[in-house]
Write an enzyme that holds these catalytic residues in place. Structure first.
Site, PDB file in Angstrom:
ATOM      1  N   GLY A 127      19.314  -0.234  -1.688  1.00 16.07           N
ATOM      2  CA  GLY A 127      18.204   0.012  -3.377  1.00 16.07           C
ATOM      3  C   GLY A 127      17.383   0.275  -3.343  1.00 16.07           C
ATOM      4  N   GLY A 129      13.404  -1.721  -4.992  1.00 12.66           N
ATOM      5  CA  GLY A 129      12.229  -2.443  -5.421  1.00 12.66           C
ATOM      6  C   GLY A 129      11.180  -2.331  -6.240  1.00 12.66           C
ATOM      7  N   GLY A 130      10.266  -3.095  -5.892  1.00 17.06           N
ATOM      8  CA  GLY A 130       8.838  -3.022  -7.104  1.00 17.06           C
ATOM      9  C   GLY A 130       8.025  -1.918  -5.711  1.00 17.06           C
ATOM     10  N   PHE A 131       8.634  -2.344  -4.496  1.00 20.37           N
ATOM     11  CA  PHE A 131       7.304  -1.114  -3.535  1.00 20.37           C
ATOM     12  C   PHE A 131       8.280  -0.392  -3.173  1.00 20.37           C
ATOM     13  CE2 PHE A 131       6.994   0.345   1.220  1.00 20.37           C
ATOM     14  CZ  PHE A 131       6.050  -0.774   1.597  1.00 20.37           C
ATOM     15  N   GLY A 132       9.275   0.112  -3.717  1.00 21.35           N
ATOM     16  CA  GLY A 132      10.090   1.347  -3.317  1.00 21.35           C
ATOM     17  C   GLY A 132      11.526   1.555  -2.379  1.00 21.35           C
ATOM     18  N   VAL A 134      14.650   1.060  -0.452  1.00 19.86           N
ATOM     19  CA  VAL A 134      15.103   0.046   0.518  1.00 19.86           C
ATOM     20  C   VAL A 134      16.380   1.249   1.935  1.00 19.86           C
ATOM     21  CG1 VAL A 134      15.536  -1.964   2.031  1.00 19.86           C
ATOM     22  CG2 VAL A 134      14.369  -1.661  -0.023  1.00 19.86           C
ATOM     23  N   LYS A 148      11.226  -0.643   4.557  1.00 21.14           N
ATOM     24  CA  LYS A 148      10.934  -0.164   2.895  1.00 21.14           C
ATOM     25  C   LYS A 148      10.344   1.322   3.325  1.00 21.14           C
ATOM     26  CE  LYS A 148      10.869  -4.844   1.049  1.00 21.14           C
ATOM     27  NZ  LYS A 148       9.976  -5.131   0.505  1.00 21.14           N
ATOM     28  N   ASP A 245       7.062 -14.815  -6.005  1.00 23.03           N
ATOM     29  CA  ASP A 245       8.300 -14.566  -6.918  1.00 23.03           C
ATOM     30  C   ASP A 245       9.654 -14.239  -5.805  1.00 23.03           C
ATOM     31  OD1 ASP A 245       9.184 -12.269  -7.884  1.00 23.03           O
ATOM     32  OD2 ASP A 245       9.105 -10.302  -7.163  1.00 23.03           O
TER      33      ASP A 245
END
Length: 438
Positions: A127, A129-132, A134, A148, A245
């Site tokens: 998937g 996310g905001g980090f990048g 995974v 991640k 969060d």
């Protein structure tokens, strides 16, 4: 004289012919009376020596460079303790702490991660996310990991990376996801976690075909596990952490469906005596942010309590707060739940999948606790340790909650020319601004 010269020429010519005939097989070994193999051997020796010297020098350089890379990585990781966090992460948060390089900041070589993830191939992508993105990976010993990978275009990725390394490496609890290591090498920024085979809670909760796997006892166990993890962050760990969060997608499920809180990229550290803080950079997810945080940038442990209350009502109803919006009555999931509960119809809130397995007393108690957590005034919300006490008690009398003030779930765009037929409205007739969702 002419005869002598002729004789000399003939003599020279005969000597040349004689030399050729006598040493024909040694033509390439003799030149001008000197062996020809001597300069050739000297040249080969020089080339061989140069090659050996170059190989040795390259070996020394590579070994030293590898050591420098490792040292540089450790220095960079150690420097994260005092890194620039947009004036939100003061370095004195870690004063008095000793940092053990091998335990606090475990590093994993890039070649090991590349091999585990098959060079981050798409088939291993779990998937984003905001980090990048995974990725799933498998180490040489068969252990599964989740990696991640900082997105090159992520605006907040490096900040999240620093936060994760600073925080989660120091936190150990059965309801927090475990950080195995990190990597900063060849322009890659990576975080390596234990792999959660059952993915995140939202995958099951909001999918009608998968939600059947979450009966009431399983959901109640997940609620208690999440609450225990937050209590650890707020009260029991050596750092006082505000997650900021909490949401269904940040609750991961292990092989036995035990919940583990993840994604500490937005988290903040509080000192022992600190009760709240203010920020100019509001971050989080619509539908989970406390009103005082979304509107004024004020956050505290009660901000996490609000998010937990939203999550609790989502687990019971199987509905996502920031997608639940009744245009006719301008109701959110929170106000809808409060109206049902105050009218004595709280059981109408539950996910239809729970009808056969639920325990009515426990369901109503959880709805009551959820409504206490999402009250407007942070002072009125319970602490998470009180929530644990309420969840485990059968005889405790709970206070009556107040109606949630308004819905912090989405930005409602106001029409330039409003009409009487426009059914879209915000619960408090204002438009949210200065909010940076993930």
């Amino acid at each position: 004289m002419l005869a002598a010269r002729g004789t000399r020429r003939m003599s020279t010519g005969l000597r040349g012919v004689g030399t050729y005939d006598g040493l024909k097989e040694n033509h390439f070994l003799i030149e001008g009376g000197k062996p020809k193999w001597i300069p050739i051997a000297a040249s080969l020796s020089a080339v061989l020596g140069l090659a050996l010297l170059s190989s040795f020098a390259f070996f020394i350089w590579r070994k030293r460079n590898s050591r420098d890379n490792e040292d540089s990585q450790e220095v960079q990781l150690l420097d994260l303790r005092g890194g620039n966090f947009v004036n939100e992460y003061p370095s004195n948060d870690f004063q008095g702490e000793t940092v053990e390089r091998s335990q606090e900041f475990p590093s994993i070589r890039l070649d090991i991660i590349n091999a585990a993830t098959k060079h981050f191939c798409d088939e291993n992508k779990l998937g984003e996310g905001g980090f990048g993105p995974v990725y799933k990976g498998t180490l040489a010993d068969g252990k599964e990991i989740a990696v991640k990978r900082l997105s090159r275009t992520s605006g907040q990725g490096l900040l999240e990376f620093k936060n994760e390394v600073m925080l989660i490496a120091r936190l150990q609890h059965r309801n927090l996801v475990r950080l195995l290591g990190c990597c900063m090498e060849d322009n890659e920024t990576l975080l390596v976690y234990e792999y959660m085979p059952n993915r995140s809670l939202d995958v099951y909760l909001f999918d009608s075909s998968l939600s059947v796997q979450l009966d009431w006892q399983r959901r109640f166990s997940i609620i208690i596990g999440i609450a225990r993890g937050i209590v650890y962050l707020h009260e029991d760990s050596r750092l006082r952490i505000i997650h900021r969060d909490l949401k269904a997608s940040n609750i991961l499920l292990d092989g036995e469906m035990n919940p583990k809180i993840s994604d500490f990229g937005m988290a903040r550290i509080f000192s022992v005596n600190q009760t709240e803080a203010n920020t100019n950079r509001v971050v989080g997810t619509y539908g989970y942010m406390a009103p005082e945080y979304a509107m004024e940038g004020l956050f505290s442990i009660k901000s996490d309590v609000f998010s937990f209350g939203v999550l609790l009502l989502e687990i019971i109803s199987g509905k996502k707060n920031n997608r639940f919006y009744l245009y006719e009555h301008c109701e959110s999931l929170l106000t809808f739940a409060w109206n049902l509960w105050s009218q004595g119809q709280g059981m109408q809130l539950i996910d239809p999948q729970l009808v056969q397995s639920c325990v009515e007393f426990e369901v109503l108690k959880c709805i009551h606790i959820g409504l206490l957590c999402v009250q407007k005034d942070p002072v009125d919300r319970p602490t998470m340790s009180s929530v644990i006490l309420m969840l485990g008690s059968e005889n405790l009398t709970l206070p009556k909650p107040t109606e949630p003030a308004f819905f912090v779930g989405r930005v409602v765009a106001e029409s330039a020319t409003p009409s009487a037929d426009n059914n879209v409205c915000s619960a408090n007739e204002v438009t949210l601004s200065n909010v940076s969702p993930r």
